[in-house]
Design a protein around this motif. Sequence first.
Motif, mmCIF file in Angstrom:
data_model
loop_
_atom_site.group_PDB
_atom_site.id
_atom_site.type_symbol
_atom_site.label_atom_id
_atom_site.label_comp_id
_atom_site.label_asym_id
_atom_site.label_seq_id
_atom_site.Cartn_x
_atom_site.Cartn_y
_atom_site.Cartn_z
ATOM 1 N N LYS A 1 0.827 -1.209 0.000
ATOM 2 C CA LYS A 1 0.000 0.000 0.000
ATOM 3 C C LYS A 1 0.863 1.260 0.000
ATOM 4 O O LYS A 1 1.715 1.436 -0.857
ATOM 5 C CB LYS A 1 -1.004 -0.081 1.140
ATOM 6 N N MET B 1 -1.707 -4.416 -2.725
ATOM 7 C CA MET B 1 -2.782 -3.463 -2.455
ATOM 8 C C MET B 1 -4.049 -4.197 -2.037
ATOM 9 O O MET B 1 -4.275 -5.349 -2.405
ATOM 10 C CB MET B 1 -3.090 -2.644 -3.711
ATOM 11 N N ASN B 2 -4.887 -3.511 -1.248
ATOM 12 C CA ASN B 2 -6.270 -3.911 -1.050
ATOM 13 C C ASN B 2 -7.117 -2.641 -0.967
ATOM 14 O O ASN B 2 -6.563 -1.540 -0.899
ATOM 15 C CB ASN B 2 -6.445 -4.836 0.168
ATOM 16 N N TRP C 1 -3.429 -7.041 -6.350
ATOM 17 C CA TRP C 1 -4.534 -6.621 -5.481
ATOM 18 C C TRP C 1 -5.206 -7.804 -4.802
ATOM 19 O O TRP C 1 -5.400 -8.864 -5.408
ATOM 20 C CB TRP C 1 -5.598 -5.886 -6.296
ATOM 21 N N ILE D 1 -11.535 -0.628 -8.768
ATOM 22 C CA ILE D 1 -10.210 -0.645 -9.388
ATOM 23 C C ILE D 1 -10.302 -0.200 -10.841
ATOM 24 O O ILE D 1 -9.546 0.668 -11.296
ATOM 25 C CB ILE D 1 -9.598 -2.060 -9.292
ATOM 26 N N HIS E 1 -7.036 2.236 -11.323
ATOM 27 C CA HIS E 1 -5.937 1.750 -10.489
ATOM 28 C C HIS E 1 -5.141 0.716 -11.280
ATOM 29 O O HIS E 1 -5.726 -0.246 -11.806
ATOM 30 C CB HIS E 1 -6.472 1.098 -9.218
ATOM 31 N N CYS F 1 -3.464 -2.553 -12.086
ATOM 32 C CA CYS F 1 -3.698 -3.878 -11.510
ATOM 33 C C CYS F 1 -3.345 -4.932 -12.542
ATOM 34 O O CYS F 1 -3.995 -5.026 -13.584
ATOM 35 C CB CYS F 1 -5.167 -4.009 -11.083
ATOM 36 N N TRP G 1 -5.415 -9.751 -9.559
ATOM 37 C CA TRP G 1 -6.212 -9.599 -8.344
ATOM 38 C C TRP G 1 -6.705 -10.968 -7.897
ATOM 39 O O TRP G 1 -6.879 -11.876 -8.711
ATOM 40 C CB TRP G 1 -7.376 -8.623 -8.523
#
Length: 265
Positions: free
Chosen positions: A67, A82-83, A105, A119, A124, A126, A129
Amino acid sequence: MKTYTSTLKKEIIKLDSCEERIDFLKDKYQGKTAVIILPGPSLNDYDHNKLRDIFSSREDLVIMPNKGAYDVSLETSDFHLMNPWNIDRKNPIKYSKKENTIPFWNVTAAFQEEHTQMISNNNHPCDIWIPCLTEPYIKKEECIHNTCNFDQFWMLGKEYKTIWGTPILYSTTIPLALHLGCKDFIIMGWDTHLLHKGKDNNTHFKDDGTFKKDLNVLLEEEEKIVKSSYKLYDWCQYNNINIRLLTDISPVDSRFERMKSINDI
């Protein structure tokens, strides 16, 4: 690792599904040391420019900021974990060299559609995920920092999901590092928000005094995290996994070796 990771990234984005991408990454960093950067206040004890110089010159390190800790490693980051919680959902990370870093993610399974749309709609970055199982799929008492069933770290790559554990270290970062083939870890900034041994009350290395989480709930959670670290140490010993900490204020099990300076990396 930047050239190596950027080469892998070019191959990853050719694959259609996250499952294929996760399979592709299996053991790709075997024998490397995972440097996991959590956003604890002790990060301010180190010269970030010097850290990036070290990271960029070492082919044996896999740099994995979590993060907001990306601001420490920047373009030297191999993976960015990330979350959707406690981030600015409307303003995505601006990667300094996006070709160097694989954004990974973890979204909450119970809010999977909402989180993946967040997202996508907010652009974002990514590359991969995965869903994380929380309530109603499991009970709160069944999350990793409560059960200390660390064998669940191995779930990633077998079922393409992880299980709830706090911090993100448990739910995402250790599972990914193990899947990549790493068994040596350096963890920076694992200080916890309230129980660390710092000289001030900062909860975060970029603390602005606006931390919102219910402090009673957080304290109870962090007490469990610290308690779980003793069983984590035993689990690591059994599985020949070596974790060293680069922080002098962390309250987790003192049996984890403490590194004295960034020169020890």
